[in-house]
Structure formats: structure tokens, C-alpha cells
Design an enzyme around this catalytic site. Sequence first.
Site, PDB file in Angstrom:
ATOM      1  N   ASP A  99       0.832  -1.281  -0.013  1.00  0.00           N
ATOM      2  CA  ASP A  99       0.147   0.133  -0.139  1.00  0.00           C
ATOM      3  C   ASP A  99       0.877   1.173  -0.056  1.00  0.00           C
ATOM      4  OD1 ASP A  99      -3.281   0.646   1.973  1.00  0.00           O
ATOM      5  OD2 ASP A  99      -2.005   1.926   0.566  1.00  0.00           O
ATOM      6  N   ASP A 196      -3.108   4.906  -2.262  1.00  0.00           N
ATOM      7  CA  ASP A 196      -3.818   5.585  -1.090  1.00  0.00           C
ATOM      8  C   ASP A 196      -4.130   6.776  -1.973  1.00  0.00           C
ATOM      9  OD1 ASP A 196      -4.719   5.530   1.481  1.00  0.00           O
ATOM     10  OD2 ASP A 196      -3.403   7.519   1.703  1.00  0.00           O
ATOM     11  N   ASP A 313     -11.466   1.304   6.131  1.00  0.00           N
ATOM     12  CA  ASP A 313     -12.015   2.603   6.628  1.00  0.00           C
ATOM     13  C   ASP A 313     -13.601   2.700   6.933  1.00  0.00           C
ATOM     14  OD1 ASP A 313      -9.902   4.121   4.135  1.00  0.00           O
ATOM     15  OD2 ASP A 313      -9.635   3.903   6.394  1.00  0.00           O
TER      16      ASP A 313
HETATM   17  O1  TEU Z   1      -8.676   6.808   3.366  1.00  0.00           O
HETATM   18  C1  TEU Z   1      -8.778   8.207   2.545  1.00  0.00           C
HETATM   19  C2  TEU Z   1     -10.040   8.591   2.999  1.00  0.00           C
HETATM   20  O2  TEU Z   1     -10.505   9.519   2.486  1.00  0.00           O
HETATM   21  C3  TEU Z   1     -11.015   7.821   4.073  1.00  0.00           C
HETATM   22  O3  TEU Z   1     -10.006   7.745   5.152  1.00  0.00           O
HETATM   23  C4  TEU Z   1     -11.985   8.766   4.489  1.00  0.00           C
HETATM   24  O4  TEU Z   1     -11.597   9.679   5.096  1.00  0.00           O
HETATM   25  C5  TEU Z   1     -13.373   7.981   5.213  1.00  0.00           C
HETATM   26  O5  TEU Z   1     -12.282   7.678   6.323  1.00  0.00           O
HETATM   27  C6  TEU Z   1     -13.947   6.941   4.541  1.00  0.00           C
HETATM   28  O6  TEU Z   1     -14.941   6.475   5.507  1.00  0.00           O
HETATM   29  C7  TEU Z   1      -7.187   6.735   2.821  1.00  0.00           C
HETATM   30  C8  TEU Z   1      -6.757   5.269   3.823  1.00  0.00           C
HETATM   31  O7  TEU Z   1      -7.639   4.339   3.313  1.00  0.00           O
HETATM   32  C9  TEU Z   1      -7.272   5.790   5.180  1.00  0.00           C
HETATM   33  O8  TEU Z   1      -7.155   4.378   6.148  1.00  0.00           O
HETATM   34  C10 TEU Z   1      -6.239   6.814   5.737  1.00  0.00           C
HETATM   35  O9  TEU Z   1      -6.389   7.314   6.957  1.00  0.00           O
HETATM   36  C11 TEU Z   1      -6.259   8.091   4.784  1.00  0.00           C
HETATM   37  O10 TEU Z   1      -6.261   7.656   3.268  1.00  0.00           O
HETATM   38  C12 TEU Z   1      -5.139   8.816   4.890  1.00  0.00           C
HETATM   39  O11 TEU Z   1      -3.965   8.127   4.505  1.00  0.00           O
END
Ligand code: TEU
Length: 541
Positions: A99, A196, A313
Amino acid sequence: MQEKKWWHDKVIYEIYPKSFKDDNNDGIGDIKGIISKLDYLKDLGVDIIWITPFFLSPMVDNGYDVEDYTKVNPIFGTMDDVDLLLDELKKREMYLMIDIVANHTSDKHPWFIESRKSKDNPYRDFYIWRETPPYERTSCFGDSAWTLDPLTNEYYYHEFAKEQPDLNWENPKVMDAFSSFIEFWLKKGVKGIRFDVIHFLGKEIDKDIHGYGPTLHEKVKELKHKSFGKYDIVTVGEAWGELQNAIDFSSYENDELDMVFQFEHTSYTNDRDKHGKWTPRPINMKDIRDILFKYQRALNDVAWNTLFVENHDLGRAINRFGDLNYYRESGTMIPTMIYFLKGTPYLYQGQEIGMINIRMNDISEYEDVEIHGSFKNLVLDNHILTRHQFMEACYQEGRDNNRTPFQWANKRNAGWNRSHKPWLKINENYHYINAEDETKDPSSILNYYKKVFALRKDERYASTFVYGSFKEAYLENENVFSFTREDDKNLLLIVCNMHSYPTNIYLSSQGEVLLHNYEEKEIHEGNNTLLPYESFVIKLR
Ligand code: TEU
Ligand code: CA
């Protein structure tokens, strides 16, 4: 038309290493824990494991705040552990997807430590600094996206936590650095990359453009040309956006990424007219059907789809798309609905055993930086939501729902480790939702998932599921999610009752039942009354 790729028939399983298995009993999941479960994953039907960032990180955002992209975080293990993992995967004809977090680093990254020292530091323009914020903006994690740094009395930009300063992708040195990080891992035998928030690389900060800016796709093409394009690997981008964005990233013609994650179906319950996921609205499964069918129709001939209902997420799929009162029925409808569509199946750890959301008693029991930042913003500072409203939203949509320790057995700490207190609360339902008991129970959700992937890989039907055409079916019945997959070998019909109340469908021919979540119930030619969440796959030709 797509050329055939080695990964087209592969199933990808997402692992959040902090929560998967704690081998050394320190309360944190680790790489040795993953290695100990490769046979479980192989038996499930998994081919590729996507592990979220395990690089050196202060863990403000559990690894999505990277301090060094080529070092392994010692809380997860060592580079020797990663090399052993790669060897053990290879023995099982399985592969590793890593990732890459390219939008930002940790504020402890050496680049940022240098960058903030002085305005003329060689690393200053690795990040985005302004004397005063050109506009106010709330970050994804609830605080201001502009943070004043006292060392040079300037503000730096961060889309996420203030400990995650955004990189300046207008600086060619950033592109070159990431090209070398990517090659470092691909030379070790990594065969996949998840990018990401790839859409954020196209920023035009001073024009208040944060994603999908005009230079985005040239940057992705350049990164591909300079790094992963030289390898036969599989790539997927996290791209929050619309259908056209998915086509722009993953069309065979544009040749940038192999596929993207889009979230129109999983963020349906986030009320955008209010405060998104913190003001959830009810699901409408007919709308979900229309969204998923829209992506099937639009992408299937020009690009490659992702098929997922969970990730690290999101909340759990049974809570979002199913019904706890019909736990097993809806827990088996969901994989029948999603994994026979055209595209690559992505499965998130715990989804296969039917893990569900956790009800925390107090905000202090959550760990997620997004939960705590949003609580401070919406409850404590601005009194937009009550504490109760926010806790209810956390139960439905909070990211920690999917980060509770994996439930391996009805034993101490759910068999996740020997005894040490886990970093996040274990869901008490591990007594009856766990991999060990479900392995022994022929009617379990776990054994149904195994049947789903075994059918998808069955040599009599695999080509139809991987490359066959998609066509909606029974659209007039708004309670069913039904479609066919066809090629010159097979005509396969998938039917799912999306609800807890009966509905009727008429089958014009008998067909051979290949999968059914009500095994004892007969399916016949003519009128069939579908029971709650009844789902099946039949071969019509
Ligand atoms: O996620 C991007 C993101 O926009 C989501 O975290 C969104 O804010 C929300 O939580 C969705 O329900 C990526 C990664 O998957 C996440 O784990 C990271 O926190 C984020 O980017 C920052 O790197
Ligand atoms: Ca550990």
C-alpha cells in the site's frame, strides 16, 4: 478489449496488520501472525494479500503516516519477516500487494523535519507551505487543513491529520523518490500496489483544487513509466470520485492503473447534505443495485472493476447491506450479490466470518484519529452533534468497527493472541463469531464464502465469471439483485433477494443449481417465492 492478465482470475484479501494476528503477544498484530495464517487464507480461496502500510511510522493513522517507505515498522516485525512472508506466499502460489501512501508523509519523515527548519531549506518545497492560508478548509480528520508551524511561522497543508503533511507533487524530486521506493519493493518480488488516495496527487492548492486537478493523470502516467510500468504487477487506486474518474484512471486506453476503488455504494449511507458519515441515512438496496449495475455496464468493456463491500475505513457489510435479524441469510446474500459480478473480488479480513460492528460504551474506547478528530470538531468545539448522536454514527460508520482484532476462536482474546491486552477492544461476540467454530460448521458464513470462491474458480465456470458478459435480470422486481454472466460456454443466472420479506420470481427454465444459501429449499421452473435474503446461482445453459 482487454488483453488477458495473470491477475484477472485472482481473489484479493485485505489485511490490516495491527488487527489480524498477534504472534508475539504484545497486543499489536504482526507479520509473523500473518505468516501463521497463510494456510487459512489459501484454503479460503485467497490468491493475493493486500497488507495496509507496514512501513516505519509513528502510527498516528496506523501506518498511513509513513516515516520511511523502505523500512519495516518494528512493531510489525523485521525485513527478514517480510522476506519470509514473500517466500511463504510463493510456496503457496500467493502474492503480496503493498500500500503506497503518496499524498503525504508522517511529520516525523526526515524530509519534513528538514523542510520545516527554514524557508530556504532544500526540502522546503517537498511540502506545501504558505505565509497565510489562502482559504479555510477542514481536513478529513476534523481539524483545519492548514497548521501553523512556529519554526518558520508559516502554515503547511494537510488533507488528513496535522501529523500527515501533504507532499508537493509539483516537485519532480518527489516523483523520483517514489519511483525508487516502488522499485525497491517490486525488486523484492511484490506483485501488487494499492495507491492511497491517488486522486489527491492532482492538487492545485492555490485554486482550492484538492483532487482530480488537470495534472493528475500525467503524474500517474509518469509514475507508471518511471516505476511500476516496467513490471508485470497489478495496481489498484483508491479514488473517491465519480464513475468517469474510474474510467479515466483504469480504462485500457488510458493505461494508468488496472482498477480503482470507488465508494458510491459504500458511502450511500453518508448524508452529504449534512455531515457525511457522521449523519448516516438509511440504506436503499434498490439504489445500491442501480449503482453497482451502473459500474458494471459502464466499465465492463473499457476498464476493469473492483468488487468490494468492506475495507479498513468502513463499517461491516452485514450492518450496512444486511440485517442482524437475518444474520446468516444476509451474511451469505452479500457475497453472492457482489462476487459473481465482473471484476476483481476484494475481501476484507473478518468479512468472511461475518464479523459485525462493535458497540463501544464511550468515545475513549475508540482509537481512530478520524473518530477523535471529528468528535472534537462536531461535538466538543462546535456543538453540531450531541455525544449520543456521534456515538451512534460511530457504531454505524466508524472505521474502528473494521479494526477490532480478528476473531480466530472461542478462546481467551478470541485466539488473536495469548493474553496481552489488545490495542483495540475485541468484540464480545467472538464466542460465536470466530473462524475456528465456523470452519467446523458446514452451514457457516465462512464455509459459504469458501463455496463462493470455489465456484468462481471452478474450471467449468471460471472463464464465464472472469470474462463473461454481464446483463441485468428481473429489473422490474425492485427486491431482487439479479444478473446473468454469459460466454460461449455458460449462461449463469445469479438471483438475490435483497430483503427480509419474501418476493417472487419466475424461472423460465429449471437450470442446474450451483450455489444456494438455503440448501434444503428447492428451486424449480416457474414461479418461485424467495425467502429472506435467499440467494442462488444456477446454470441455465
Ligand atoms: O483513506 C482516505 C479517506 O478519505 C478515508 O479515510 C475517508 O476519510 C473516510 O475515512 C472513509 O470512511 C485513505 C486510507 O484508506 C485511510 O485509512 C487513511 O486514513 C487516509 O487515506 C489517509 O492516508
Ligand atoms: Ca505483536
